[in-house]
Design an enzyme around this catalytic site. Sequence first.
Site, PDB file in Angstrom:
ATOM      1  N   HIS A 123       0.867  -1.224  -0.064  1.00 39.64           N
ATOM      2  CA  HIS A 123      -0.025  -0.034   0.164  1.00 39.64           C
ATOM      3  C   HIS A 123       0.595   1.190  -0.118  1.00 39.64           C
ATOM      4  CE1 HIS A 123      -3.199  -2.953   0.717  1.00 39.64           C
ATOM      5  NE2 HIS A 123      -3.847  -1.963  -0.100  1.00 39.64           N
ATOM      6  N   ARG A 178     -10.507   3.470  -1.208  1.00 41.32           N
ATOM      7  CA  ARG A 178      -9.817   2.834  -0.184  1.00 41.32           C
ATOM      8  C   ARG A 178     -10.239   3.465   1.260  1.00 41.32           C
ATOM      9  NH1 ARG A 178      -5.569   1.228  -4.136  1.00 41.32           N
ATOM     10  NH2 ARG A 178      -5.396  -1.080  -4.084  1.00 41.32           N
ATOM     11  N   ARG A 228     -15.411   1.131  -0.853  1.00 44.92           N
ATOM     12  CA  ARG A 228     -15.034  -0.142  -0.380  1.00 44.92           C
ATOM     13  C   ARG A 228     -15.151  -0.034   1.261  1.00 44.92           C
ATOM     14  NH1 ARG A 228      -9.413  -2.849  -1.181  1.00 44.92           N
ATOM     15  NH2 ARG A 228      -8.826  -1.120   0.360  1.00 44.92           N
ATOM     16  N   GLU A 265     -10.979 -11.389  -4.020  1.00 45.10           N
ATOM     17  CA  GLU A 265      -9.549 -11.547  -3.806  1.00 45.10           C
ATOM     18  C   GLU A 265      -9.015 -12.709  -3.045  1.00 45.10           C
ATOM     19  OE1 GLU A 265      -8.838  -7.666  -2.455  1.00 45.10           O
ATOM     20  OE2 GLU A 265     -10.423  -7.818  -0.746  1.00 45.10           O
ATOM     21  N   ASP A 320      -4.483  -8.974  -4.022  1.00 45.41           N
ATOM     22  CA  ASP A 320      -4.623 -10.087  -2.921  1.00 45.41           C
ATOM     23  C   ASP A 320      -4.709 -11.290  -3.495  1.00 45.41           C
ATOM     24  OD1 ASP A 320      -4.242  -8.914  -0.338  1.00 45.41           O
ATOM     25  OD2 ASP A 320      -6.213  -7.744  -0.846  1.00 45.41           O
ATOM     26  N   ARG A 348       2.588 -10.035  -0.795  1.00 42.28           N
ATOM     27  CA  ARG A 348       2.617  -8.881  -1.742  1.00 42.28           C
ATOM     28  C   ARG A 348       3.494  -7.761  -1.203  1.00 42.28           C
ATOM     29  NH1 ARG A 348      -3.471  -6.165  -1.264  1.00 42.28           N
ATOM     30  NH2 ARG A 348      -2.371  -4.340  -1.976  1.00 42.28           N
ATOM     31  N   CYS A 374      -9.880  -4.069 -10.064  1.00 43.07           N
ATOM     32  CA  CYS A 374      -9.182  -2.795  -9.411  1.00 43.07           C
ATOM     33  C   CYS A 374      -7.750  -3.045  -8.832  1.00 43.07           C
ATOM     34  CB  CYS A 374     -10.113  -2.322  -8.446  1.00 43.07           C
ATOM     35  SG  CYS A 374     -10.480  -3.382  -7.029  1.00 43.07           S
TER      36      CYS A 374
HETATM   37  C1  PEP Z   1      -6.550  -5.809  -4.335  1.00 46.33           C
HETATM   38  O1  PEP Z   1      -6.347  -6.318  -3.311  1.00 46.33           O
HETATM   39  O2  PEP Z   1      -6.222  -5.845  -5.411  1.00 46.33           O
HETATM   40  C2  PEP Z   1      -7.239  -4.518  -4.146  1.00 46.33           C
HETATM   41  C3  PEP Z   1      -7.479  -3.425  -4.822  1.00 46.33           C
HETATM   42  O3  PEP Z   1      -7.421  -4.147  -2.681  1.00 46.33           O
HETATM   43  P1  PEP Z   1      -5.999  -3.324  -1.840  1.00 46.33           P
HETATM   44  O4  PEP Z   1      -4.675  -3.381  -2.854  1.00 46.33           O
HETATM   45  O5  PEP Z   1      -6.321  -2.373  -1.029  1.00 46.33           O
HETATM   46  O6  PEP Z   1      -5.734  -4.689  -0.878  1.00 46.33           O
HETATM   47 MG    MG Z   2      -7.348  -6.100  -1.497  1.00 46.43          MG
END
Ligand code: PEP
Ligand code: MG
Length: 580
Positions: A194, A301, A337, A436, A460, A470, A507
């Site tokens: 993130h 987010r 979300r 996810e 995810d 990740r 996304c």
């Molecule tokens: C994802 O997991 O692809 C997503 C868009 O949510 P985040 O990156 O906030 O976990």
């Molecule tokens: Mg995610």
Amino acid sequence: MNEIVLKGIPAANGIAYGSAFILDKGEFIVPKRIILAHEVDSEIARFEEALNFARQEIHTLKEKVNQDMGLNKAHIFDAHILVLEDPTLLDQVSKGIRQNKNAAEYVFSKVIKKYVQAFSKIPDEYLRERVTDINDIAKRVLKYLMDESKLHDLDNLQDDLVIVAHDLSPSDAVSLYNRKIIAFITDIGGRTSHTAIIAKSLGVPAVVGLKDATLRVNNGDFLIIDGQKGLLIINPTFSTKELYAKEQSQIHACMEKLDDLKNLPAQTMDGKKICLLANLELSNEIPTIKKVGAEGIGLYRTEFLYMNRLDLPSEEEQYQSYKQITEAVNPYVVTIRTLDIGGDKFISSVQIPEDMYPFLGVRAIRFCLERPDIFKTQLRAILRASMHGRVQMMYPMISGVAELRQANAILEEVKRTLYDEKIPFDTFLKVGVMIEVPSAVMMADMLAKETNFFSIGTNDLIQYTLAVDRVNEKTAHLYEPSHPGVLRMIQKTVDAAHTEGIHVCLCGEMASDPIMAFLLIGLGVDELSMSSSSILTIKKMIRSVRAVDVQRICTEALQLCTGKEVEEFVSSQIRKLGVL
Ligand code: PEP
Ligand code: MG
């Protein structure tokens, strides 16, 4: 000085150059400074002197409080004095100065952070709260060791800075907003952490997973950051600087050309329309999102509203934020979300043991189901905001139908309460599920019957499908969006959604890579949501291909056995079409 080139993981595109600022996060920011061997003794003496000054200051303060408010209150300072007189403190700092040849303030700030960490873990609440006292002591000592204006934050610094950190949490990255930051580089981290995502929102290049950048870079070093190739160049030569200046002007020229596309539809040459939406982390991104002609927000987010504060955002505060964004984006849709904390995202207002937080722990919807009080407050705010434009909502990390039903039951309860209170909301609010977790893919046919849309979160989905963290730079090479296992997951999800007549958005970061986006369109994904900085590049790709070719190439790619084969095949085919 010799030029040094370090290779890391590209996290946010762009080129930047400027001075290095080694960020040592915490209550105070202390730049790292190297000293010479012959300065070690005087540096230790300087530290002892600072301790003495701080001790005297506290004694004077204690005396004053004693006179004004009595001995009871004055005893508060005994703990401060105790820390300053602790022989292990002097010992550890002296050792650090001698062994690492780092300046006193830097070593001291590291040692004091260990004290803070130790105190933070104490179960006793009173003792735990003494962390504030320790930070206070630290500031007093640091005041004697360094120029105070440099101690508190980055606001006072004149130059454009490249932040160099071992690690940077998403909330650290957010807190650097509005400072003179032109790039981020970190020793650890992965492409879809993130922090990388926030760098994109801030519109600055970032390279992560550089391993020992904080050791190789000194404060004030001139750096070039190449966010596209994942390179850090320390003290570049004149010719490297020239090369990058040229490259940067080429990038600017390309971007200007892309600008012409902003009002044109994201449509293939044979008429297939793909909806391109933006991901949003910080509300100040709205002007950029509008500027690139995004057709709405595919992922908001909301957890960033909860970060960098000690309290939870109230229903009213959330409502105002959601309303403001909804109105700004109207007539386009905003996909809100619900809270997704855990993994690499933390909030200070909720105390949860650290081992419950990881990516496989009490994260996202699991947390909300455990804390319906927090969840209901957010749902009320979202429902109220739905009256101000086009709002839809989605739950993160749903692993199966039971969780979806549980979340929806809470939503129904909240709707009933609002109804009883005569508070208006959109009774037709669409509710989606983020796909996810692999089990959600396997259950996609059932989930599709009970939801209005899917949004595939590949950041995810990839980590859970391939068992690759990740945010870990050590496994970054295994994090493969083109892995046939991942592509089949996406295909299965799309098929299940379309059978039930619902649409699918994607996304994850994968949507902003032209080669991957090409594949996703071939797989039948209806909408792509990404950082606004990528929208025009993806639009350009879409407008230069024919859906029939995309379909054909994608069908062939799905016959291949490895991610590398898929990637090579698709990029060669795209090149043949003359697209990239
Ligand atoms: C994802 O997991 O692809 C997503 C868009 O949510 P985040 O990156 O906030 O976990
Ligand atoms: Mg995610």
